[in-house]
Design a protein around this motif. Structure first.
Motif, PDB file in Angstrom:
ATOM      1  N   ASN A  90       0.983  -1.292   0.122  1.00 44.68           N
ATOM      2  CA  ASN A  90       0.080   0.035   0.095  1.00 44.68           C
ATOM      3  C   ASN A  90       0.801   1.261  -0.076  1.00 44.68           C
ATOM      4  N   VAL A  91       0.387   2.217  -0.773  1.00 45.49           N
ATOM      5  CA  VAL A  91       1.018   3.546  -0.704  1.00 45.49           C
ATOM      6  C   VAL A  91       0.512   4.253   0.467  1.00 45.49           C
ATOM      7  N   ILE A  92       1.167   4.843   1.336  1.00 46.88           N
ATOM      8  CA  ILE A  92       0.705   5.871   2.327  1.00 46.88           C
ATOM      9  C   ILE A  92       1.018   7.149   2.142  1.00 46.88           C
ATOM     10  N   GLN A  93       1.638   7.764   1.317  1.00 48.01           N
ATOM     11  CA  GLN A  93       1.934   9.144   1.015  1.00 48.01           C
ATOM     12  C   GLN A  93       2.264   9.187  -0.693  1.00 48.01           C
ATOM     13  N   LYS A  94       1.504  10.340  -0.873  1.00 45.53           N
ATOM     14  CA  LYS A  94       1.476  10.981  -2.379  1.00 45.53           C
ATOM     15  C   LYS A  94       1.987  12.318  -2.456  1.00 45.53           C
TER      16      LYS A  94
END
Length: 300
Positions: free
Chosen positions: A210-214
């Motif tokens: 999962n990506v937690i920051q963009k």
């Protein structure tokens, strides 16, 4: 496992010898998996314990395993010269039941989950308007990403292994122009850089994280030109310093960098951005940076 469970800390692994055994097993598994650089890191923990016990027999065996690992690293370096890095993809999943952003290696997974007819792939990296999507379908946006490092990190990430291990930040770019077109003339070509931070670092026990920051930041046309010139200089440097020399690779890099038939090459960049001093004082710094990029490029 719970520390409150009776006897959990009295097992054979909850001792110094048990720890050494587990670490030695981990080193063997890393060696079997081809991660020879990590073998050295594991034995950095084991060796002081063996030295404290004056266990010279095990120290002899440990150092022989380290020698094999280092020999394997040298062999891998020779094979990897001129090869590309590992490929990672960014996948955004949009549907009525599941929503999230996932860094992902393989494409066919969600077709099995939702059905081939219910899955539609979005192959560009442009922002997605969720209001225009069919709520009865699952949409997957797939975009190639590359590892992203800050400048200070590059000092410690020199080898192929260091540039492809313990990665948790990735970047992809989206070219655009102010009138909505993805591509345009050099003077109107902008670029959006998107940096994704994952929950865990790659490689991981799972291939999807999962990506937690963009984060997003936009490059102006002259900043895009500076970035492109730096990449061309890096490619030229790598081709000229390659051991053993590869004439074909050098010829391909030169044709792509300075060939007369190359559209929007260094010559056109210089004509567009360096022909005149910019009227806007805010562009003086970028103008000087681009001049320095050309100076370094020519020196190569």
């Amino acid at each position: 496992l719970s520390p409150d469970e009776d006897g959990i800390c009295s097992g054979r692994y909850f001792s110094e010898s048990g720890l050494v055994g587990l670490l030695e097993q981990a080193a063997e598994l890393f060696s079997t998996g081809g991660l020879y650089e990590t073998v050295n890191e594991v034995y950095k923990i084991v060796i002081p314990i063996l030295e404290a016990h004056r266990d010279f027999r095990k120290l002899t065996l440990t150092h022989s395993k380290l020698q094999k690992a280092f020999d394997s690293i040298i062999s891998k370096v020779l094979v990897r010269q001129g090869t590309a890095s590992k490929t990672h993809c960014w996948v955004a999943l949009f549907c009525n039941k599941h929503s999230g952003i996932i860094l992902f290696h393989f494409q066919g997974f969600y077709g099995q989950c939702f059905g081939e007819d219910a899955v539609e792939v979005i192959k560009d990296s442009a922002p997605v308007d969720k209001r225009k999507l069919d709520p009865n379908k699952a949409y997957i946006q797939i975009t190639f990403v590359e590892p992203y490092f800050d400048e200070y990190e590059m000092k410690d990430r020199v080898t192929y292994f260091e540039k492809n291990f313990n990665l948790c930040r990735f970047m992809y770019t989206t070219p655009f122009t102010m009138d909505g077109r993805p591509r345009g003339e050099l003077s109107e070509q902008y670029k959006r850089n998107t940096i994704l931070t994952t929950m865990h670092a790659f490689p991981y026990i799972k291939t999807r994280i999962n990506v937690i920051q963009k984060e997003e930041f936009i490059l102006t046309p002259i900043e895009v030109a500076i970035e492109d010139m730096r990449k061309k200089t890096q490619e030229l440097t790598a081709a000229t310093n390659q051991e053993p020399p590869d004439a074909k690779m050098l010829q391909m890099v030169l044709q792509g960098s300075v060939g007369a038939t190359v559209n929007q090459g260094p010559l056109e960049v210089a004509q567009v951005f360096l022909a005149e001093i910019p009227a806007d004082p805010k562009l003086y710094r970028h103008h000087n940076k681009l001049r320095l990029c050309f100076k370094e490029f020519i020196m190569r």
